[in-house]
Design an enzyme around this catalytic site. Structure first.
Site, PDB file in Angstrom:
ATOM      1  N   CYS A  84       0.834  -1.020  -0.118  1.00 14.94           N
ATOM      2  CA  CYS A  84      -0.046   0.396  -0.003  1.00 14.94           C
ATOM      3  C   CYS A  84       0.924   1.116   0.097  1.00 14.94           C
ATOM      4  O   CYS A  84       1.458   1.414  -1.297  1.00 14.94           O
ATOM      5  CB  CYS A  84      -1.084  -0.373   1.110  1.00 14.94           C
ATOM      6  SG  CYS A  84      -2.088   0.988   0.816  1.00 14.94           S
ATOM      7  N   HIS A 194      -4.030  -5.418  -0.009  1.00 11.56           N
ATOM      8  CA  HIS A 194      -3.148  -6.051   1.346  1.00 11.56           C
ATOM      9  C   HIS A 194      -3.449  -7.243   1.644  1.00 11.56           C
ATOM     10  O   HIS A 194      -3.867  -7.868   1.391  1.00 11.56           O
ATOM     11  CB  HIS A 194      -3.880  -5.218   2.444  1.00 11.56           C
ATOM     12  CG  HIS A 194      -3.772  -3.713   2.711  1.00 11.56           C
ATOM     13  ND1 HIS A 194      -2.724  -3.252   3.799  1.00 11.56           N
ATOM     14  CD2 HIS A 194      -4.324  -2.610   2.439  1.00 11.56           C
ATOM     15  CE1 HIS A 194      -3.175  -2.069   3.205  1.00 11.56           C
ATOM     16  NE2 HIS A 194      -3.784  -1.812   3.118  1.00 11.56           N
ATOM     17  N   GLU A 196      -1.483  -8.983   3.895  1.00 15.47           N
ATOM     18  CA  GLU A 196      -2.028  -9.911   4.552  1.00 15.47           C
ATOM     19  C   GLU A 196      -4.111 -10.010   5.468  1.00 15.47           C
ATOM     20  O   GLU A 196      -4.109 -10.082   5.774  1.00 15.47           O
ATOM     21  CB  GLU A 196      -1.266  -9.109   5.614  1.00 15.47           C
ATOM     22  CG  GLU A 196      -2.139  -7.847   6.095  1.00 15.47           C
ATOM     23  CD  GLU A 196      -1.978  -6.579   5.315  1.00 15.47           C
ATOM     24  OE1 GLU A 196      -2.272  -5.534   5.623  1.00 15.47           O
ATOM     25  OE2 GLU A 196      -0.967  -6.842   3.615  1.00 15.47           O
ATOM     26  N   ASP A 242     -22.014  -8.418  17.607  1.00 15.73           N
ATOM     27  CA  ASP A 242     -22.388  -7.431  18.631  1.00 15.73           C
ATOM     28  C   ASP A 242     -21.422  -8.086  19.906  1.00 15.73           C
ATOM     29  O   ASP A 242     -22.314  -8.789  20.327  1.00 15.73           O
ATOM     30  CB  ASP A 242     -24.035  -6.975  18.646  1.00 15.73           C
ATOM     31  CG  ASP A 242     -24.207  -6.375  17.514  1.00 15.73           C
ATOM     32  OD1 ASP A 242     -23.459  -5.302  17.002  1.00 15.73           O
ATOM     33  OD2 ASP A 242     -25.400  -6.255  17.163  1.00 15.73           O
ATOM     34  N   ASP A 405     -26.903   5.338  13.444  1.00 14.90           N
ATOM     35  CA  ASP A 405     -27.826   4.094  14.210  1.00 14.90           C
ATOM     36  C   ASP A 405     -29.038   5.298  13.801  1.00 14.90           C
ATOM     37  O   ASP A 405     -29.704   5.700  15.355  1.00 14.90           O
ATOM     38  CB  ASP A 405     -27.419   3.916  15.811  1.00 14.90           C
ATOM     39  CG  ASP A 405     -26.203   3.055  15.958  1.00 14.90           C
ATOM     40  OD1 ASP A 405     -26.527   2.046  14.966  1.00 14.90           O
ATOM     41  OD2 ASP A 405     -25.198   3.473  16.249  1.00 14.90           O
TER      42      ASP A 405
END
Length: 555
Positions: A84, A194, A196, A242, A405
């Site tokens: 990157c 990337h 990884e 969550d 939210d």
């Protein structure tokens, strides 16, 4: 490769260093850190990871005396793999920090994508058109799948840098359809994506590099291309966990209905039972990695009550997950400035940095983003002091996700809320038959409403430096009736940064519906994956059957 299989890692504070370190160890190599300029000349092979601001990276290299020895190392054709920003620094400079010079090994400057033409940052899984036939190219070709990108700036191919180009990728700009996604000349390699974070294909690319360095006679045959070759950005399927402590103090994955995560009580006189327990965070996230999820998000849903940096279990979850999961990891909850019980103050940047060091690739801001947007809308100026600005200035806007939210406020007419964007919902009427609603943003886990709507919020956050929107809807959460398509459309029209649709998925058809109706970049689900109501593989197979581009992964 030396007999002791040692890789030297250039750790200058980039966000993804732990992930790269874990990938190298996974391949059986020992990692040592480059701490002084003399360590560069002593290295057998260098891997340079990079996420963040170009100018900041160059400043660190220059102030530490690393630039000259690194350039000498590269000019000697010694083994180097830049990731990157680690690839971008090989060029002459970057539009991100015009006054800072790069190493100049490759001709050309790194410039920003045109946000009027495409979504910026370029986030997600995309393919590569190979320009050379090399060992590393073969590792890319063998997988016949996509790799993971997350960046706002790119280098463009030219006659001057043609000899370096290993592969190019498309992001839809009419005048510049392809950007350079990989370079290689001898033992010097760089990639804009990337590895990884690119699942097994990424590990195989790193393996091909480490196992075949110092092959000076390797043929790097130039492939014949028509010039019309293009790749396609895939739609992402994101698995969300969550996370909170249950009543016994254990960290568990839970899921609520309209944000209520407790079971109904079986005890007379008690309205709420125990916290719903759907498994252990690391175990569940590893399952999703194996099942083909494209990203994994951890949301610490009660962290607003705690001192975030003392939340050791959540940091440990990230550390352990990043050892096994080679996908993008996002973490949210409690990333904000605060003062602990001893009176010591911490900035949001300091909190975010701990999460990045623990293995997060992106951080998600919720309540603090609402407060920052409110201040910005009042003043109309960028102060550089908001959490969004602080974190994006160091780690790049692609590292900052805004978790929205909102809750519907139903209306008979848009004139009833003249200061807010109202949407027409003829097929989803309110409790009294109202056909309109504005989407009120909430804080503190949906417990408190604010006088700012979802459209105002996302526009303000984009201006402040956010790179992605995670768009929830409290009304749809846990209902399994599908995503809020009207809301997703409105937000997609309001911003040029990528959007993740969330809340409401109940079956595979809901994913194709939201992608086809809105062209949103990603869709997220939680409960239906946790409870195995719907499998990730089934979602991808369904999308593929509807000709919606996906990363095949485990299909």
């Amino acid at each position: 490769m030396s007999l002791d299989r040692v890789v030297s890692l250039f750790d200058y504070g980039a966000g993804n260093v732990r992930s790269v370190r874990n990938a190298i160890k996974k391949l059986g190599y020992k990692v040592v850190d480059i701490r002084t300029p003399s360590d560069i000349d002593a290295a057998d092979v260098i891997i340079f990871p990079g996420v963040g601001n170009y100018g900041r990276a160059v400043e660190i290299l220059e102030s530490g005396g690393f630039m000259a020895p690194l350039l000498k190392y590269l000019q000697s054709n010694r083994p180097f793999f830049g990731i990157c920003l680690g690839m971008q620094i090989l060029f002459e400079g970057s539009e991100e920090s015009p006054s800072q010079k790069g190493l100049g090994l490759i001709k050309g400057r790194v410039t920003k994508f045109n946000s009027k033409m495409v979504t910026v940052p370029h986030i997600g899984w995309n393919g590569i058109v190979l320009h050379k036939d090399t060992t590393i190219a073969n590792a890319i070709k063998a997988a016949n799948d996509a790799v993971y990108f997350v960046h706002s700036y790119r280098a463009l191919p030219s006659e001057e840098n043609q000899e370096w180009i290993l592969g190019c990728t498309t992001h839809g700009e009419p005048n510049n359809p392809n950007f350079i996604s990989a370079v290689q000349k001898g033992n010097v390699v760089g990639c804009q994506f990337h590895p990884e974070k690119s699942d097994k294909i990424g590990l195989n690319i790193l393996k091909a590099f480490l196992e075949n360095i110092n092959r000076k006679e390797e043929t790097q045959m130039i492939l014949k291309l028509t010039g019309s070759e293009r790749t396609m950005l895939r739609k992402r399927i994101v698995a969300c966990l969550d996370v909170r402590t249950n009543d016994n103090g254990d960290l568990v994955v839970t899921k609520g209905d309209q944000y209520d995560v407790r079971e109904p009580s079986s005890i007379a006189g008690q309205s709420k039972g125990n916290v719903r327990n759907l498994g252990k965070p690391v175990d569940l996230s590893e399952r999703y990695f194996q099942e083909g999820a494209d990203e994994i998000t951890f949301l610490n849903i009660t962290s607003f009550r705690t001192e975030t940096l003392s939340d050791t279990p959540m940091l440990q979850v990230l550390e352990k997950a990043s050892e096994k999961i080679f996908l993008p990891l996002t973490v949210g909850g409690g990333i904000r400035p605060y003062t602990d019980n001893s009176g010591k103050s911490y900035s949001a940047l300091e909190v975010a940095s701990e999460y990045f060091r623990a293995g997060a690739d992106k951080i998600s801001l919720g309540s603090d983003a609402v407060y920052a947007a409110e201040e910005y809308l009042k003043s109309g100026t960028l102060t550089g002091k908001s959490s969004i600005e602080e974190i994006s200035s160091v780690y790049g806007r692609q590292a900052v996700v805004i978790s929205v939210d909102p809750r519907r406020v139903y209306l008979d007419s848009p004139q009833d809320a003249p200061t807010h964007t109202c949407l027409h919902l003829p097929h989803d009427l309110g409790p009294k038959g109202e056909a309109y609603a504005w989407y009120q943003c909430t804080v503190r886990g949906g417990r408190e409403g604010r006088d700012i709507d979802a459209i105002q919020l996302v526009k303000a956050c984009e201006a402040l430096g956010a790179g992605e929107i995670l768009l929830n809807c409290i009304d749809m959460d846990g209902q399994k009736n599908g995503f809020d398509v009207a809301l997703v459309k409105a937000v997609m029209a309001a911003v040029s940064i990528p959007v993740i649709a969330s809340s409401g998925a109940g079956k595979v058809e809901h994913f194709s519906q939201v992608f086809q109706a809105t062209n949103v970049q990603a869709a997220l689900a939680a409960g239906i994956f946790h409870k195995e109501i719907v499998a990730i593989q089934d979602v991808k197979a369904h999308l593929e059957s509807h000709r919606i581009p996906i990363r095949r992964g485990k299909i």
